[in-house]
Motif scaffolding. Sequence first.
Motif, PDB file in Angstrom:
ATOM      1  N   ASP A 306       0.821  -1.221   0.000  1.00  0.00           N
ATOM      2  CA  ASP A 306       0.000   0.000   0.000  1.00  0.00           C
ATOM      3  C   ASP A 306       0.850   1.265   0.000  1.00  0.00           C
ATOM      4  N   LEU A 307       2.111   1.158   0.443  1.00  0.00           N
ATOM      5  CA  LEU A 307       2.994   2.326   0.453  1.00  0.00           C
ATOM      6  C   LEU A 307       3.503   2.673  -0.944  1.00  0.00           C
ATOM      7  N   ASN A 308       3.368   1.714  -1.885  1.00  0.00           N
ATOM      8  CA  ASN A 308       3.831   1.915  -3.266  1.00  0.00           C
ATOM      9  C   ASN A 308       5.294   2.342  -3.329  1.00  0.00           C
ATOM     10  N   LEU A 309       6.125   1.651  -2.579  1.00  0.00           N
ATOM     11  CA  LEU A 309       7.542   1.993  -2.557  1.00  0.00           C
ATOM     12  C   LEU A 309       8.233   1.529  -3.830  1.00  0.00           C
ATOM     13  N   SER A 310       9.203   2.303  -4.292  1.00  0.00           N
ATOM     14  CA  SER A 310      10.065   1.873  -5.384  1.00  0.00           C
ATOM     15  C   SER A 310      11.079   0.867  -4.839  1.00  0.00           C
ATOM     16  N   PHE A 311      11.871   0.295  -5.748  1.00  0.00           N
ATOM     17  CA  PHE A 311      12.905  -0.649  -5.324  1.00  0.00           C
ATOM     18  C   PHE A 311      13.850   0.007  -4.318  1.00  0.00           C
ATOM     19  N   TRP A 312      14.336   1.220  -4.640  1.00  0.00           N
ATOM     20  CA  TRP A 312      15.278   1.892  -3.757  1.00  0.00           C
ATOM     21  C   TRP A 312      14.609   2.363  -2.466  1.00  0.00           C
ATOM     22  N   GLY A 313      13.345   2.733  -2.558  1.00  0.00           N
ATOM     23  CA  GLY A 313      12.620   3.115  -1.347  1.00  0.00           C
ATOM     24  C   GLY A 313      12.497   1.939  -0.394  1.00  0.00           C
ATOM     25  N   PHE A 314      12.172   0.771  -0.957  1.00  0.00           N
ATOM     26  CA  PHE A 314      12.069  -0.445  -0.148  1.00  0.00           C
ATOM     27  C   PHE A 314      13.424  -0.797   0.461  1.00  0.00           C
ATOM     28  N   MET A 315      14.484  -0.712  -0.347  1.00  0.00           N
ATOM     29  CA  MET A 315      15.810  -1.054   0.145  1.00  0.00           C
ATOM     30  C   MET A 315      16.274  -0.103   1.247  1.00  0.00           C
ATOM     31  N   LEU A 316      16.006   1.161   1.088  1.00  0.00           N
ATOM     32  CA  LEU A 316      16.380   2.124   2.127  1.00  0.00           C
ATOM     33  C   LEU A 316      15.661   1.821   3.437  1.00  0.00           C
ATOM     34  N   LEU A 317      14.367   1.493   3.334  1.00  0.00           N
ATOM     35  CA  LEU A 317      13.578   1.172   4.524  1.00  0.00           C
ATOM     36  C   LEU A 317      14.113  -0.079   5.215  1.00  0.00           C
ATOM     37  N   ILE A 318      14.374  -1.134   4.427  1.00  0.00           N
ATOM     38  CA  ILE A 318      14.829  -2.412   4.982  1.00  0.00           C
ATOM     39  C   ILE A 318      16.228  -2.282   5.579  1.00  0.00           C
ATOM     40  N   ASN A 319      17.112  -1.597   4.859  1.00  0.00           N
ATOM     41  CA  ASN A 319      18.481  -1.458   5.361  1.00  0.00           C
ATOM     42  C   ASN A 319      18.543  -0.606   6.621  1.00  0.00           C
ATOM     43  N   LEU A 320      17.696   0.400   6.700  1.00  0.00           N
ATOM     44  CA  LEU A 320      17.626   1.205   7.923  1.00  0.00           C
ATOM     45  C   LEU A 320      17.133   0.347   9.090  1.00  0.00           C
ATOM     46  N   MET A 321      16.133  -0.501   8.812  1.00  0.00           N
ATOM     47  CA  MET A 321      15.621  -1.403   9.848  1.00  0.00           C
ATOM     48  C   MET A 321      16.720  -2.359  10.316  1.00  0.00           C
ATOM     49  N   PHE A 322      17.463  -2.943   9.363  1.00  0.00           N
ATOM     50  CA  PHE A 322      18.554  -3.852   9.729  1.00  0.00           C
ATOM     51  C   PHE A 322      19.620  -3.135  10.554  1.00  0.00           C
ATOM     52  N   PHE A 323      19.941  -1.915  10.164  1.00  0.00           N
ATOM     53  CA  PHE A 323      20.992  -1.179  10.871  1.00  0.00           C
ATOM     54  C   PHE A 323      20.587  -0.914  12.318  1.00  0.00           C
ATOM     55  N   VAL A 324      19.336  -0.509  12.511  1.00  0.00           N
ATOM     56  CA  VAL A 324      18.856  -0.234  13.870  1.00  0.00           C
ATOM     57  C   VAL A 324      18.831  -1.522  14.692  1.00  0.00           C
TER      58      VAL A 324
END
Length: 425
Positions: A306-324
């Motif tokens: 539902d957020l309609n994230l692009s590939f890079w948007g999804f990757m930024l979100l996931i990588n930020l989650m992993f980093f935290v």
Amino acid sequence: MTATLFSLLGTLFLLRVPIAICLALATVAIMMTKGDFAVFMLAQRMFAGLHHSTLMAIPGFIFAGAIMAKGGVSKYLIEALRAWLGHITGGLSVVTVLACMIFAAISGSSPATAAAVGSILIPGMVAAGYPRHYAMGLVAASGTLGILIPPSIPLIIYGTIAEESIGKLFAAGVIPGLLLGGVLLVTAIIVAKVKGYGGDPKADWPTRWRASRKAFWGAILPFLILGGIYTGAVTPTEASVVAAAYSLFVSIFIYREMSLATFRLVMKDTVNTTSMIFLIIAGAMLFSLYLTNESIPQSVAMWIGDLNLSFWGFMLLINLMFFVMGTFLEAIAIILITLPILLPIVKSMGIDPIHFAIIMTVNMELAMITPPVGLNLFVVSGVSRAPLGEAVKGVLPFILIMIAVLFILIGFEDLSMYLTKFVGY
């Protein structure tokens, strides 16, 4: 109930309860409130999660790494590298990275790699004029290659959960591992030239050849392991047994440095590390049981859709989650908690699960060196008998370098996928 589960998990983490107990206790507490809860399902699920032949590779590689560290194999490899490269500008830092790359191709563990290399080279680098915090940071960062360059324990766990080929996952880690190792090498040389760090006295040719002959028996081990896997001669599980048996043979009959007391320490380290990993896996199986029953992965997938994230948007979100998450959780726990949720999303977005495995693994490398609970930081602090703050200070520049490499790997999928074409299983 899901919010309560994660709140309970967070509370237990803050109370410093072991991760495996956190996962199991929080899940059981929530499931007991449900009417369809059955106690026998707990043991059944925990043992089912461990009932995979591929997981048997984990104790094998841990055992091989422990033998290398205490049986002379790693010591003679490092001595040979120092004899050939230790005298050049930045030579000891180059030796450090190369030694970590070689050890990584055998052990599959970042802390084991950092401990084996750091115990020998941190004192050597400090004696040659390197600041102690820099030496600690370089070993901690280079030690993370232990889970990217195959064999890799996190990739074995990823393949077991995602039902992906372990051989292809190992092949996918080769080029990214060499890339990250190469970047660390270049960085180490540049820093040494700029700062004017010294090295060892130049070894003569007889010394070099003696060191090379001594190191030969350990140097061929990565070729036995990876060559056997990629040619299909052995499975990863069988390769771990070959690695352990060969390391033990070399340590006892060739180097003759494996006494009964040393072997007892090797077995103790192997059992402790293996038990920790398997207990985390068993606890995570209960956690994933709840997630599956409550359709949490599907709900999260719909939310992200539902957020309609692009590939890079999804990757930024996931990588930020992993980093935290990496700042307060151990790498294997992060994989076991997040992968069942993320895998359906990754597939729905058209991202190859093997490529995502490498992205996830590099994030787990970062988790090994991000304070306050980065395992490699504690390892280098322990082997050098220095405050943890020095390790943190030394590793910060390398964190930035590894993040840059991570985004290169995200943007260029072929770096991960090219060699998988040549693995047939």
